[in-house]
Design a protein around this motif. Sequence first.
Motif, mmCIF file in Angstrom:
data_model
loop_
_atom_site.group_PDB
_atom_site.id
_atom_site.type_symbol
_atom_site.label_atom_id
_atom_site.label_comp_id
_atom_site.label_asym_id
_atom_site.label_seq_id
_atom_site.Cartn_x
_atom_site.Cartn_y
_atom_site.Cartn_z
ATOM 1 N N ALA A 1 27.533 -51.068 -26.958
ATOM 2 C CA ALA A 1 25.855 -50.601 -26.770
ATOM 3 C C ALA A 1 25.280 -51.035 -25.563
ATOM 4 O O ALA A 1 25.788 -51.979 -24.973
ATOM 5 C CB ALA A 1 25.239 -51.080 -28.112
ATOM 6 N N THR A 2 24.225 -50.300 -25.189
ATOM 7 C CA THR A 2 23.601 -50.880 -23.937
ATOM 8 C C THR A 2 22.170 -50.952 -24.336
ATOM 9 O O THR A 2 21.621 -50.417 -25.162
ATOM 10 C CB THR A 2 23.659 -49.827 -22.800
ATOM 11 O OG1 THR A 2 23.264 -48.570 -23.220
ATOM 12 C CG2 THR A 2 25.270 -49.680 -22.440
ATOM 13 N N TYR A 3 21.559 -52.004 -23.683
ATOM 14 C CA TYR A 3 20.081 -52.062 -23.638
ATOM 15 C C TYR A 3 19.374 -52.371 -22.262
ATOM 16 O O TYR A 3 20.019 -52.977 -21.598
ATOM 17 C CB TYR A 3 19.620 -53.331 -24.389
ATOM 18 C CG TYR A 3 18.127 -53.691 -24.618
ATOM 19 C CD1 TYR A 3 17.209 -52.674 -25.124
ATOM 20 C CD2 TYR A 3 17.761 -54.689 -23.786
ATOM 21 C CE1 TYR A 3 15.829 -53.030 -25.010
ATOM 22 C CE2 TYR A 3 16.435 -55.024 -23.795
ATOM 23 C CZ TYR A 3 15.386 -54.024 -24.375
ATOM 24 O OH TYR A 3 14.314 -54.653 -24.402
ATOM 25 N N VAL A 4 18.435 -51.527 -21.826
ATOM 26 C CA VAL A 4 17.870 -51.721 -20.334
ATOM 27 C C VAL A 4 16.365 -52.181 -20.628
ATOM 28 O O VAL A 4 15.774 -51.436 -21.319
ATOM 29 C CB VAL A 4 17.883 -50.440 -19.656
ATOM 30 C CG1 VAL A 4 17.208 -50.600 -18.414
ATOM 31 C CG2 VAL A 4 19.283 -50.156 -19.430
ATOM 32 N N HIS A 5 15.951 -53.254 -20.183
ATOM 33 C CA HIS A 5 14.646 -53.813 -20.327
ATOM 34 C C HIS A 5 13.864 -53.500 -18.689
ATOM 35 O O HIS A 5 14.524 -53.434 -17.999
ATOM 36 C CB HIS A 5 14.753 -55.322 -20.540
ATOM 37 C CG HIS A 5 13.519 -56.010 -20.816
ATOM 38 N ND1 HIS A 5 12.440 -55.574 -21.951
ATOM 39 C CD2 HIS A 5 12.592 -57.071 -20.052
ATOM 40 C CE1 HIS A 5 11.434 -56.306 -21.893
ATOM 41 N NE2 HIS A 5 11.476 -57.141 -20.934
ATOM 42 N N GLN A 6 12.386 -53.366 -18.936
ATOM 43 C CA GLN A 6 11.801 -53.167 -17.931
ATOM 44 C C GLN A 6 12.329 -51.880 -17.170
ATOM 45 O O GLN A 6 12.474 -51.787 -16.056
ATOM 46 C CB GLN A 6 11.751 -54.264 -17.041
ATOM 47 C CG GLN A 6 10.841 -55.372 -17.286
ATOM 48 C CD GLN A 6 10.750 -56.642 -16.396
ATOM 49 O OE1 GLN A 6 11.891 -57.039 -15.959
ATOM 50 N NE2 GLN A 6 9.704 -56.737 -15.952
ATOM 51 N N ALA A 7 12.620 -50.861 -17.943
ATOM 52 C CA ALA A 7 13.243 -49.583 -17.471
ATOM 53 C C ALA A 7 12.463 -48.751 -16.394
ATOM 54 O O ALA A 7 11.218 -48.155 -16.980
ATOM 55 C CB ALA A 7 13.611 -48.920 -18.508
ATOM 56 N N LEU A 8 12.906 -48.197 -15.596
ATOM 57 C CA LEU A 8 12.209 -47.379 -14.781
ATOM 58 C C LEU A 8 12.900 -45.855 -15.295
ATOM 59 O O LEU A 8 12.062 -44.807 -15.123
ATOM 60 C CB LEU A 8 12.774 -47.395 -13.199
ATOM 61 C CG LEU A 8 11.649 -48.101 -12.399
ATOM 62 C CD1 LEU A 8 11.835 -49.628 -12.699
ATOM 63 C CD2 LEU A 8 11.853 -47.838 -10.955
ATOM 64 N N LYS A 9 14.080 -45.762 -15.829
ATOM 65 C CA LYS A 9 14.418 -44.642 -16.234
ATOM 66 C C LYS A 9 15.207 -45.053 -17.736
ATOM 67 O O LYS A 9 16.101 -45.809 -17.782
ATOM 68 C CB LYS A 9 15.687 -44.013 -15.638
ATOM 69 C CG LYS A 9 16.100 -42.652 -16.255
ATOM 70 C CD LYS A 9 16.864 -41.919 -15.245
ATOM 71 C CE LYS A 9 17.497 -40.319 -16.024
ATOM 72 N NZ LYS A 9 18.416 -39.763 -14.704
ATOM 73 N N PRO A 10 14.519 -44.726 -18.805
ATOM 74 C CA PRO A 10 14.950 -45.371 -20.269
ATOM 75 C C PRO A 10 16.454 -45.101 -20.685
ATOM 76 O O PRO A 10 16.987 -44.348 -20.535
ATOM 77 C CB PRO A 10 14.327 -44.338 -21.234
ATOM 78 C CG PRO A 10 13.041 -44.144 -20.445
ATOM 79 C CD PRO A 10 13.285 -43.809 -18.970
ATOM 80 N N GLY A 11 17.125 -46.323 -20.843
ATOM 81 C CA GLY A 11 18.393 -46.544 -21.218
ATOM 82 C C GLY A 11 19.208 -46.499 -20.147
ATOM 83 O O GLY A 11 20.460 -46.497 -20.254
ATOM 84 N N LEU B 1 18.203 -47.222 -16.255
ATOM 85 C CA LEU B 1 17.903 -47.996 -15.023
ATOM 86 C C LEU B 1 16.776 -48.724 -15.289
ATOM 87 O O LEU B 1 15.733 -48.411 -15.917
ATOM 88 C CB LEU B 1 17.633 -46.966 -13.915
ATOM 89 C CG LEU B 1 18.379 -46.070 -13.378
ATOM 90 C CD1 LEU B 1 17.798 -45.050 -12.333
ATOM 91 C CD2 LEU B 1 19.697 -46.796 -12.815
ATOM 92 N N GLY B 2 17.016 -50.084 -15.022
ATOM 93 C CA GLY B 2 15.706 -51.020 -14.938
ATOM 94 C C GLY B 2 16.080 -52.454 -14.311
ATOM 95 O O GLY B 2 16.754 -52.426 -13.353
ATOM 96 N N LYS B 3 15.309 -53.404 -14.619
ATOM 97 C CA LYS B 3 15.583 -54.852 -14.260
ATOM 98 C C LYS B 3 16.450 -55.698 -14.816
ATOM 99 O O LYS B 3 16.858 -56.720 -14.176
ATOM 100 C CB LYS B 3 14.078 -55.278 -13.814
ATOM 101 C CG LYS B 3 13.274 -54.357 -12.948
ATOM 102 C CD LYS B 3 12.200 -55.274 -12.522
ATOM 103 C CE LYS B 3 11.492 -54.344 -11.244
ATOM 104 N NZ LYS B 3 10.234 -55.363 -10.687
ATOM 105 N N ILE B 4 16.730 -55.516 -16.201
ATOM 106 C CA ILE B 4 17.752 -56.395 -16.903
ATOM 107 C C ILE B 4 18.383 -55.373 -17.516
ATOM 108 O O ILE B 4 17.852 -54.421 -18.318
ATOM 109 C CB ILE B 4 16.865 -57.351 -18.038
ATOM 110 C CG1 ILE B 4 15.972 -58.318 -17.212
ATOM 111 C CG2 ILE B 4 17.813 -57.919 -18.896
ATOM 112 C CD1 ILE B 4 15.147 -59.185 -17.993
ATOM 113 N N GLY B 5 19.802 -55.652 -17.470
ATOM 114 C CA GLY B 5 20.696 -54.613 -18.223
ATOM 115 C C GLY B 5 21.628 -55.639 -19.082
ATOM 116 O O GLY B 5 22.143 -56.453 -18.741
ATOM 117 N N VAL B 6 22.156 -54.911 -20.429
ATOM 118 C CA VAL B 6 22.875 -55.692 -21.222
ATOM 119 C C VAL B 6 23.967 -54.736 -21.987
ATOM 120 O O VAL B 6 23.619 -53.497 -22.179
ATOM 121 C CB VAL B 6 22.133 -56.455 -22.416
ATOM 122 C CG1 VAL B 6 23.040 -57.172 -23.308
ATOM 123 C CG2 VAL B 6 20.964 -57.480 -21.965
#
Length: 311
Positions: free
Chosen positions: A153-163, A165-170
């Motif tokens: 599974a993935t999670y993107v925080h402070q996303a510019l493109k949901p799910g 691209l963002g500033k924190i990825g897990v």
Amino acid sequence: MAEITAALVKELREKTGAGMMDCKRALSETAGELEVAVDWLRKKGLAAAAKKSGRVAAEGLVGVATAPQKAAMVEVNAETDFVARNETFQNAVETIAKLALVVGEDIEALKAAAFPGTGRTVAEELTHMVATIGENMNLRRVRVLSVKQGTVATYVHQALKPGVLGKIGVLVAVESTSELEALETLGRQVGMHVAATRPEALDVSAVDPASLERERAVLTEQARASGKPDDIIEKMVQGRVRKYYEEVVLLEQVWVHDGESRVKAVAKKAGAEITGFARFQLGEGIEKDAGDFAAEVAAAAGVDVKNAPVL
């Protein structure tokens, strides 16, 4: 026309910092004349990339890509947050993350992979964007996780493109034969937990021995200050080490979604096993140059700040 050899291409790359395919093209366009090729690259703006390569790049984007039972995550840096909002840059980060699904975690192999539709490698495409966008860029790191059964599974925080691209990825690897949608939900919840708590290890066995020994030494000295007997001190240290595990070990942490359960208990209740995770925070660990913003603006405007009159 001079023969366009690998050595000649290499020399032109060293002179200009331009990508290999751009250097080949320049030499072809200029009949193999090295200095003329240098000017050709300069006119195209491609030689400028070399001058930008030493500048600090701590902004940019974290990108993730998924496939069945697999996910990849990359961090691509630029100098300013403005570039992160550039569609060309965003598309490049997304493409590089997808390539990582195939190439794997070897960052040099990923840099050498063909960038679709360009005739350039990933590294050369980044150099090309440095020249066209005007900022230093680099592919900093990559992680790929996979499972035999279950999902990553993935999670993107402070996303510019949901799910994506963002500033924190897990990334969270969840092994189970349970229903896939439920596993995706669990994995995303764990991803949110990881983004918030920044665990350092998956389980107790994965804690860095040097970090544990350093922590134990500090805890022992603190316990000794109490003046209690050695056997009591040892018990105090053991209790504090358990507390340390609860802070840095994912499976031992308190589940942020209810403030009571342990992460390992949540996974067990769902009939799943968390076998791995990765967390990228944009720019973490990069020493940023604060600089003098006013001086930079003045310099761009052609103003001598030191000798400017005081108003």
